[in-house]
Design an enzyme around this catalytic site. Structure first.
Site: not given
Ligand code: G3I
Length: 346
Positions: A162, A203, A239, A269, A271
């Site tokens: 991105e 990507n 998405h 990705e 969904d």
């Molecule tokens: O690792 C921490 C954990 O230690 C903590 O306890 C928990 C609660 O706060 O948060 C955890 O981090 C989270 C992380 O996912 C891992 O689970 C973040 O808060 C959360 O914001 C993060 O979200 C991810 C997101 O990218 C971040 O931008 C989503 O799971 C993931 O599906 C999403 O994937 C992205 C792709 O990488 C790129 N394209 C867009 C897509 C959707 O945003």
């Protein structure tokens, strides 16, 4: 036994129990593979899902649905910068290794995600006061170390994720601010040097729809190609929603714009969040998934399709979005069969 001896014994027992508990929950511990797995349906090209390490560890239904349905894996978060290098020169590959080992033991292709992105950066990178030379060294070290760690195990990488804002300009993250647009060239060249056999992708989000961002994406990768940057493909995330999703003609246009540059493309990705009255929405969702699969199947260099998640319960959008191919209890939705029919048998 004296009171003192009992106390010491109990303290020792507690220490042992805590130690065993920590060992059982240690990062990188193997993910147990369920027995009696059904093989995924043979499809014409890789059909993948983003896999969450917490879900794979905590939810046996999620894990079985994933293993019995998909032939490719993208670690959802375990390979991102904040996960693998949370502090400078402190590397944590355990959880990503556990996913890659699971994939290799069950015959799945692995897409690495993602090496350089302005999001999910640890504070020491995002908040650093960098000179160009310092940040260049940090970026090269990160990409080189991570790609070398997985060399021979990761078939393709989302090298840069991105890089564009919605208006088509380069997104203002720390890499662009300090290094300028050439950070993208640097990331790809470093990844290629670390693993010349991995396919390298850029990507992007929402590049599948016509508009300034799509035009900027095509121009960006055409420039990389012109400069001889080792880029092999573009990932279109897609998405989307059940009430408005890219029509096949729109997808075919961008898929062909990119492959005409000599690049592979993948849907990386997918969904489809459910919108509108439930019964109709499930039907429209199935059409959306199938239309995307049909468009990819019609383009020889569309080398795979990955959905972003497995079951609604663990979706990044939240269960209420009902965006995945399996519902919150792990039951397949009509969209899965529709996608498989559209994607074509292997
Ligand atoms: O690792 C921490 C954990 O230690 C903590 O306890 C928990 C609660 O706060 O948060 C955890 O981090 C989270 C992380 O996912 C891992 O689970 C973040 O808060 C959360 O914001 C993060 O979200 C991810 C997101 O990218 C971040 O931008 C989503 O799971 C993931 O599906 C999403 O994937 C992205 C792709 O990488 C790129 N394209 C867009 C897509 C959707 O945003």
């Amino acid at each position: 036994m004296s009171r003192r001896a009992v106390t010491v014994f109990l303290l020792l027992l507690i220490a042992v129990l805590i130690g065993v508990g920590l060992w059982l929950r240690r990062p990188g511990r193997p993910i147990p593979i369920p027995s009696h797995l059904r093989h995924p349906a043979a499809l014409a090209r890789p059909f993948g899902a983003a896999v969450s390490i917490p879900a794979a560890r905590a939810d046996s239904t999620y894990l079985r649905d994933y293993l019995e349905t998909f032939t490719s894996m993208t670690p959802e978060n375990a390979m991102k910068w904040d996960a693998v290098q949370p502090d400078r020169d402190s590397w944590e590959f355990g959880e990503a290794d556990a996913l890659v080992t699971l994939a290799r033991k069950t015959g799945k292709r692995v897409r690495g995600h993602t090496l350089v992105w302005g999001t999910q950066l640890p504070a020491w990178v995002a908040g650093g006061h960098w000179t160009p030379a310092q940040l260049r060294a940090v970026l090269v070290d990160h990409v080189r170390t991570e790609v070398a760690h997985f060399r021979g195990k990761v078939e393709s990488w989302d090298v840069v994720n991105e890089p564009l804002a919605n208006d088509g300009r380069l997104a203002g993250d720390v890499f662009l601010r300090v290094l300028g647009p050439s950070y993208i060239d640097l990331a790809f060249r470093t990844a290629h040097a670390a693993d010349p056999h991995a396919r390298l992708f850029l990507n992007e989000l929402a590049g599948e729809l016509p508009g300034p961002k799509q035009d900027a994406l095509v121009a960006l990768v055409a420039g990389l190609r012109r400069r001889g940057v080792p880029i092999d493909g573009v990932g279109l995330e897609d998405h989307t929603e059940s009430t408005h999703y890219p029509r096949p003609a729109q997808l075919l246009t961008i898929l062909r714009r990119l492959t005409s540059l000599g690049l592979d493309v993948e849907i990386t990705e997918l969904d489809v969040a459910l919108r509108g009255p439930p019964r109709l929405a499930l039907e429209h969702q199935a059409e959306a998934y199938a239309a995307t699969a049909r468009a990819c199947a019609a383009v020889p260099r569309c080398t795979g399709l990955t959905v972003w998640g497995v079951t609604d319960r663990w979706s990044w959008l939240g269960a209420q979005a009902q965006a995945d191919l399996f519902d919150a209890r792990g039951r397949p939705k009509p969209a899965l069969a529709a996608l498989r029919r559209a994607f074509g048998r292997g």
